[in-house]
Design a protein around this motif. Structure first.
Motif, short mmCIF file in Angstrom:
data_model
loop_
_atom_site.label_atom_id
_atom_site.label_comp_id
_atom_site.label_asym_id
_atom_site.label_seq_id
_atom_site.Cartn_x
_atom_site.Cartn_y
_atom_site.Cartn_z
N SER A 98 0.83 -1.21 0.00
CA SER A 98 0.00 0.00 0.00
C SER A 98 0.86 1.25 0.00
O SER A 98 0.54 2.24 -0.68
CB SER A 98 -0.93 0.00 1.22
OG SER A 98 -0.19 -0.06 2.43
N ALA A 99 1.98 1.23 0.74
CA ALA A 99 2.88 2.39 0.75
C ALA A 99 3.52 2.58 -0.62
O ALA A 99 3.70 3.72 -1.08
CB ALA A 99 3.95 2.21 1.82
N LEU A 100 3.85 1.48 -1.29
CA LEU A 100 4.44 1.58 -2.63
C LEU A 100 3.44 2.16 -3.63
O LEU A 100 3.80 2.93 -4.52
CB LEU A 100 4.93 0.21 -3.09
CG LEU A 100 6.24 -0.26 -2.44
CD1 LEU A 100 6.44 -1.76 -2.68
CD2 LEU A 100 7.43 0.52 -2.98
N GLN A 101 2.17 1.77 -3.49
CA GLN A 101 1.15 2.33 -4.37
C GLN A 101 1.03 3.84 -4.17
O GLN A 101 0.95 4.61 -5.14
CB GLN A 101 -0.19 1.64 -4.09
CG GLN A 101 -0.24 0.19 -4.56
CD GLN A 101 -1.41 -0.57 -3.97
OE1 GLN A 101 -2.19 -0.04 -3.18
NE2 GLN A 101 -1.56 -1.83 -4.36
N GLU A 102 1.05 4.28 -2.90
CA GLU A 102 1.02 5.72 -2.62
C GLU A 102 2.28 6.40 -3.14
O GLU A 102 2.22 7.51 -3.69
CB GLU A 102 0.89 5.94 -1.12
CG GLU A 102 -0.44 5.57 -0.52
CD GLU A 102 -0.51 5.94 0.95
OE1 GLU A 102 -0.46 7.15 1.26
OE2 GLU A 102 -0.59 5.03 1.78
N ALA A 103 3.43 5.73 -2.96
CA ALA A 103 4.69 6.33 -3.40
C ALA A 103 4.71 6.52 -4.91
O ALA A 103 5.20 7.54 -5.41
CB ALA A 103 5.85 5.45 -2.94
#
Length: 482
Positions: free
Chosen positions: A458-463
């Motif tokens: 999820s953090a990678l998607q936001e990043a």
């Protein structure tokens, strides 16, 4: 009497240091009387007990003398003149130190540590269940391990587990006598330099390469010969015509370019080493993490001439603060490396070695690797899908199904504009790392090295959504400027 306490440690220890400085610097002359303990305690807002303890220690060390009925007096000691830093002369450092000073600190770990999304490629995945498993293994090892030095080569049980693991996963046949336990891969590079290299010896390295290995050999005085890489790894046809002492390669997953050394080039490199009587250092830093099948067999597994020094590290597979790695050594070099290890630091911590050996023996290590590999696959997928969705045709992805990072070449960017993108992304909370920082000759294209080991899916998607916004804002800035 002026005394300034430094604020570090117990108050009596601070007072001892302050009095010693006053005596040695000549501010308290030999034979001069020290203030009574009650008076000094009141002046410095200390307890009299603290002052008494300090005086007693100074008296024991010979700085002051007690005279019955008269008090305490400064002993007759030689007083050192205050140094003048402008005139201080230092002995010429060793040639090693002079070369080491030239190796600037280019570790990317010092960059973007405070941003929300840090895409650092050297950050391994943190398995939350590993903390409990490792705590239990350490407690068990502390109870069952003899608390004494176990030999420079390393704990036999751990060396046996390394052999079993390499036979199953990397195709390497070795005995515990071939294995040396090290304090991580960096010590392996340093030991290799000590054992094999004299000043001026040639070391072949890939371009781009792993900067810490390059610096270890450069500081030792080696002459570095950089050979380009392409989609099939090290370009063997570009190897020097002479006889280098060492060839350093990352065949399973080239760092940072992501290519895999093809079978034909592996065989060509082995023939080259045999013909020129040189050694090969195989840095298998993350060869275990391959996502389209079983990990590839190591270069060492093809080595019929026993010329490959194989280096592995547990830091990438477990956690970075575990400073344990290993080397599989050619028979001709085994004793020399063990001696170099002994002269370096005697041995690696025994309790950590015992804990790791049991963790591998009971299957916990490979269960951890299976979990990590599955999670890394998901994170890699999230990163690549996010790049394609939010960056579109503005990036070209080097899609190698291995490791913990990918390379994304930036279409329409030069190196200066890439640096501007990195600065802008940082201001938005995104840590990016240019490929140009990892090469010695600036590449013809500008690109980024994007690590996905530390961030969740999820953090990678936001990043990646934020990355796309940064690209949009850079494009809008160019449009506004024109």
């Amino acid at each position: 009497m002026f005394l300034e306490l430094d604020g570090h440690g117990p108050r009596y220890a601070q007072l001892i240091r302050a009095l010693k400085s006053a005596i040695l610097e000549g501010r308290m002359a030999a034979g001069s009387r020290l203030p009574p303990t009650r008076e000094l305690a009141l002046q410095l807002e200390l307890s009299r007990t603290t002052v008494l303890a300090a005086y007693e220690q100074l008296r024991a060390e010979g700085y002051i003398e007690g005279r019955v009925g008269s008090g305490s007096f400064v002993a007759d000691l030689p007083v050192a003149p205050l140094p003048d830093p402008r005139r201080a002369e230092f002995c010429t450092p060793s040639r090693y130190v002079q070369r080491a000073r030239m190796q600037r600190d280019i570790r990317p770990t010092r960059q973007h540590y405070d941003v929300r999304f840090n895409l650092l490629s050297t950050n391994p995945l943190i398995n939350p269940t590993l903390v409990n498993h490792w705590s239990r293994e350490l407690a068990r090892a502390a109870t069952h391990t003899a608390l004494e030095e176990n030999g420079s080569q390393g704990l036999h049980g751990l060396r046996q587990q390394v052999c079993d693991y390499l036979a199953r996963r990397r195709g390497i046949r070795a005995s515990p006598e071939d294995v040396l336990i090290t304090n991580g891969a960096q010590q392996a590079f340093s030991l290799t330099a000590r054992v094999l290299l004299d000043e001026g010896d040639t070391v072949v390295m890939e371009d781009p390469d792993y900067f810490s290995a390059y610096q270890a050999f450069a500081a030792h005085g080696a002459r570095l010969c950089l050979v380009r890489t392409d989609a099939d790894g090290l370009v063997c046809s570009a190897l020097p015509a002479g006889s280098p002492r060492l060839v350093c390669v990352t065949p399973s997953h080239q760092f940072p370019g992501c290519s895999v050394l093809s079978l034909s080039r592996r065989l060509e490199l082995l023939r080259y080493a045999a013909a020129r009587s040189c050694w090969i250092l195989e840095d298998d830093y993350d060869g275990e993490f391959r996502y389209d099948g079983q990990p590839l067999a190591a270069l060492r597994s093809l080595d019929g001439g026993d010329r490959v020094i194989y280096v592995g590290s547990f830091s990438k597979m477990l956690f970075t603060s575990l400073r344990l790695g290993y080397m599989v050594l050619p028979a001709a070099l085994r004793e020399d490396f063990i001696t170099a290890k002994y002269l370096s630091d005697l041995c690696c911590p025994v309790i950590e070695q015992a804990a790791l050996a049991h963790f591998m023996e009971n299957g916990g290590f490979e269960r951890h690797l299976r979990r990590v590999r599955k999670e890394l696959m998901a994170r890699r997928k999230a990163l690549i899908e996010g790049l394609r969705r939010h960056a579109g045709g503005r990036v070209e992805i080097v899609d190698t199904p291995a490791g913990m990072h990918v390379v994304a070449w930036l279409n329409g960017y030069d190196h200066a504009r890439t640096d501007a993108l990195v600065a802008h992304a940082r201001s938005r909370g995104l840590g990016l790392y240019p490929m140009a920082h990892y090469v010695h000759t600036p590449p013809p294209r500008a690109g980024l090295l994007l690590g996905y080991g530390r961030l969740t899916t999820s953090a990678l998607q936001e990043a990646m959504q934020l990355f796309g916004q940064c690209l949009d804002e850079m494009d809008a800035g160019v449009a506004a400027a024109s």
